[in-house]
Design a protein around this motif. Structure first.
Motif, mmCIF file in Angstrom:
data_model
loop_
_atom_site.group_PDB
_atom_site.id
_atom_site.type_symbol
_atom_site.label_atom_id
_atom_site.label_comp_id
_atom_site.label_asym_id
_atom_site.label_seq_id
_atom_site.Cartn_x
_atom_site.Cartn_y
_atom_site.Cartn_z
ATOM 1 N N LEU A 44 0.823 -1.213 0.000
ATOM 2 C CA LEU A 44 0.000 0.000 0.000
ATOM 3 C C LEU A 44 0.859 1.266 0.000
ATOM 4 C CD1 LEU A 44 -2.796 -1.080 2.506
ATOM 5 C CD2 LEU A 44 -3.167 -0.396 0.124
ATOM 6 N N LYS A 45 2.083 1.167 0.469
ATOM 7 C CA LYS A 45 2.976 2.328 0.447
ATOM 8 C C LYS A 45 3.292 2.763 -0.980
ATOM 9 C CE LYS A 45 5.250 1.211 4.856
ATOM 10 N NZ LYS A 45 6.537 0.891 5.530
ATOM 11 N N LYS A 46 3.133 1.850 -1.942
ATOM 12 C CA LYS A 46 3.392 2.182 -3.344
ATOM 13 C C LYS A 46 2.399 3.220 -3.868
ATOM 14 C CE LYS A 46 6.583 -1.014 -3.375
ATOM 15 N NZ LYS A 46 8.021 -0.658 -3.403
ATOM 16 N N LEU A 47 1.290 3.386 -3.167
ATOM 17 C CA LEU A 47 0.300 4.379 -3.582
ATOM 18 C C LEU A 47 0.710 5.800 -3.200
ATOM 19 C CD1 LEU A 47 -2.893 2.433 -2.458
ATOM 20 C CD2 LEU A 47 -2.093 2.718 -4.804
ATOM 21 N N ARG A 48 1.742 5.900 -2.351
ATOM 22 C CA ARG A 48 2.289 7.196 -1.932
ATOM 23 C C ARG A 48 1.224 8.086 -1.268
ATOM 24 N NH1 ARG A 48 7.357 7.241 -3.729
ATOM 25 N NH2 ARG A 48 7.889 6.062 -5.617
ATOM 26 N N SER A 49 0.446 7.485 -0.387
ATOM 27 C CA SER A 49 -0.506 8.264 0.399
ATOM 28 C C SER A 49 0.248 9.111 1.420
ATOM 29 C CB SER A 49 -1.494 7.335 1.110
ATOM 30 O OG SER A 49 -2.202 6.548 0.180
ATOM 31 N N ILE A 50 -0.412 10.127 1.939
ATOM 32 C CA ILE A 50 0.222 10.994 2.934
ATOM 33 C C ILE A 50 0.434 10.250 4.243
ATOM 34 C CG2 ILE A 50 -0.083 13.103 4.299
ATOM 35 C CD1 ILE A 50 -1.699 14.251 1.986
ATOM 36 N N ASN A 51 -0.544 9.442 4.616
ATOM 37 C CA ASN A 51 -0.478 8.732 5.896
ATOM 38 C C ASN A 51 0.175 7.366 5.745
ATOM 39 O OD1 ASN A 51 -2.879 7.900 4.396
ATOM 40 N ND2 ASN A 51 -3.372 6.678 6.198
ATOM 41 N N GLU A 52 0.601 6.808 6.880
ATOM 42 C CA GLU A 52 1.163 5.455 6.917
ATOM 43 C C GLU A 52 -0.004 4.462 6.880
ATOM 44 O OE1 GLU A 52 4.647 2.843 7.606
ATOM 45 O OE2 GLU A 52 4.378 4.932 6.992
ATOM 46 N N PRO A 53 -0.062 3.555 5.886
ATOM 47 C CA PRO A 53 -1.200 2.622 5.811
ATOM 48 C C PRO A 53 -1.180 1.614 6.957
ATOM 49 C CG PRO A 53 0.407 2.164 4.079
ATOM 50 C CD PRO A 53 0.864 3.403 4.766
ATOM 51 N N ALA A 54 -2.301 1.505 7.642
ATOM 52 C CA ALA A 54 -2.455 0.542 8.740
ATOM 53 C C ALA A 54 -3.786 -0.178 8.544
ATOM 54 C CB ALA A 54 -2.415 1.255 10.087
ATOM 55 N N THR A 55 -3.741 -1.452 8.181
ATOM 56 C CA THR A 55 -4.952 -2.202 7.888
ATOM 57 C C THR A 55 -5.564 -2.778 9.166
ATOM 58 O OG1 THR A 55 -3.650 -4.208 7.481
ATOM 59 C CG2 THR A 55 -4.162 -2.820 5.581
ATOM 60 N N VAL A 56 -6.873 -3.024 9.105
ATOM 61 C CA VAL A 56 -7.609 -3.658 10.201
ATOM 62 C C VAL A 56 -8.230 -4.936 9.661
ATOM 63 C CG1 VAL A 56 -9.495 -3.438 11.854
ATOM 64 C CG2 VAL A 56 -8.088 -1.439 11.291
ATOM 65 N N LEU A 57 -7.880 -6.069 10.237
ATOM 66 C CA LEU A 57 -8.300 -7.368 9.732
ATOM 67 C C LEU A 57 -9.726 -7.701 10.146
ATOM 68 C CD1 LEU A 57 -5.079 -9.352 10.695
ATOM 69 C CD2 LEU A 57 -5.723 -8.657 8.382
ATOM 70 N N SER A 58 -10.436 -8.382 9.257
ATOM 71 C CA SER A 58 -11.750 -8.906 9.624
ATOM 72 C C SER A 58 -11.613 -10.226 10.361
ATOM 73 C CB SER A 58 -12.609 -9.115 8.383
ATOM 74 O OG SER A 58 -12.101 -10.180 7.595
ATOM 75 N N SER A 59 -10.618 -11.029 9.972
ATOM 76 C CA SER A 59 -10.439 -12.361 10.552
ATOM 77 C C SER A 59 -8.955 -12.701 10.589
ATOM 78 C CB SER A 59 -11.179 -13.417 9.721
ATOM 79 O OG SER A 59 -12.546 -13.106 9.610
ATOM 80 N N ARG A 60 -8.524 -13.318 11.664
ATOM 81 C CA ARG A 60 -7.139 -13.743 11.788
ATOM 82 C C ARG A 60 -7.016 -15.207 11.391
ATOM 83 N NH1 ARG A 60 -6.156 -11.333 17.899
ATOM 84 N NH2 ARG A 60 -6.577 -9.135 17.399
ATOM 85 N N THR A 61 -6.002 -15.531 10.624
ATOM 86 C CA THR A 61 -5.700 -16.913 10.300
ATOM 87 C C THR A 61 -4.279 -17.223 10.732
ATOM 88 O OG1 THR A 61 -5.028 -16.290 8.045
ATOM 89 C CG2 THR A 61 -7.308 -17.016 8.353
ATOM 90 N N ASP A 62 -4.070 -18.471 11.189
ATOM 91 C CA ASP A 62 -2.775 -18.873 11.728
ATOM 92 C C ASP A 62 -1.771 -19.154 10.612
ATOM 93 O OD1 ASP A 62 -3.808 -18.749 14.286
ATOM 94 O OD2 ASP A 62 -4.343 -20.878 14.337
#
Length: 309
Positions: A44-62
């Motif tokens: 996501l950093k390749k999009l060169r957004s102003i903010n640092e991308p931080a995703t929120v997961l819907s589900s965790r997998t091991d």
């Protein structure tokens, strides 16, 4: 700042799991290339957004668990406050993953309301466990194990595997239960809600992935007819840590005659770590797939696949 929903798929084999595991502080967010989340945030950093991308997961997998569909949301701010085109996000990320041979793909990206939350808004999750039974007691490593299924399914050997008993036992899990017995005991959160609704627990015979008849004459100690594939599908509003794998392990144990349906009922009716039957061994991660994270029609109606003119 705009919010986006990413629908993703991945093979879990090379990752330590979906959730980033490198420590995060307010001043820095180090890259974590050994998790799915870390790889997506770096892309996501390749999009060169102003903010640092931080995703929120819907589900965790091991570690080792695959996903045909998982979801996460991310907030991105662009210069000039013009939103990113969702299609462009998918294209940019998939180009990065393809170029670097990373087994992650973005299925789709949507512009969503700022109030949308990928985990809290999810109404159900569906898992699949793929099982292939060798119809005798020959150890799996002495049989031909097709490379197409390597790391994708669990192979077991059993001449006594009873599919009807497995199907019958699977229905014991359907409904509203306290699944504490089926939660891995390393999870010691005292306030964790362990009562969940299992909407579906179905088992059906299926064809294995491989379909190369010309290869079978060259196989040693194995014919295509020696194998039966099974899909075990579980759907619910939420799952506890390792609940799916321990549920599948319990069903396999019933089919092999190691435990009975009465043993399963006891574990459901007396929810406790002490109720877990030690004869049952948790199945490995590589046969497990997260198939779908579902959202309500009301939520889906707010998703925008491309920018409006």
């Amino acid at each position: 700042m705009r919010r986006y929903l990413l629908n993703v798929s991945y093979l879990g084999t090379p990752f330590r799991g979906v959730q980033r595991q490198v420590g995060v502080t307010e001043s820095s967010r180090p890259d974590d290339f050994e998790t799915v989340q870390g790889q997506i945030e770096y892309a996501l950093k390749k999009l060169r957004s102003i903010n640092e991308p931080a995703t929120v997961l819907s589900s965790r997998t091991d570690a080792g668990v695959h996903a045909l569909h998982n979801a996460m949301h991310v907030d991105l701010e662009r210069n000039g406050d013009t939103p990113h085109n969702p299609t462009t996000i998918s294209l940019c990320l998939n180009q990065y993953f393809n170029r670097n041979q990373i087994p992650i793909r973005i299925l789709s990206t949507y512009l969503v309301p700022d109030s949308f939350h990928s985990r809290h808004n999810a109404i159900s999750r569906t898992y699949l466990y793929r099982l292939i039974v060798i119809k005798d007691d020959t150890p799996p490593l002495t049989k031909h194990l097709p490379v197409e299924e390597y790391g994708r399914s669990l192979f077991i050997s059993s001449s006594e595997f009873d599919f009807e008993k497995l199907k019958e036992a699977s229905q014991l899990f359907v409904g509203h239960h306290d699944f504490r017995t089926f939660m891995h005991k390393s999870n010691k959160l005292p306030d964790l809600i362990t009562r969940k609704v299992m909407e579906k627990c179905e088992v059906y015979e299926t064809r294995p992935f491989w379909s190369v008849p010309h290869a079978w004459p060259y196989c040693v100690n194995g014919n295509q007819e020696d194998y039966i594939g099974y899909n075990i599908v579980l759907k619910g509003n939420g799952f506890l840590y390792k609940q799916v794998r321990r549920t599948v392990a319990s069903l396999i144990a019933v089919a092999k005659g190691i435990v009975t349906a009465k043993d399963i009922k006891f574990m459901l009716e007396i929810p406790s770590h002490q109720s877990w039957n030690p004869k049952i061994k948790t199945v490995p991660a590589h046969g497990l797939y997260l198939c779908e994270v579902a959202y309500s029609k009301e939520d889906r109606d707010t998703f925008k696949e491309q920018l409006e003119d």
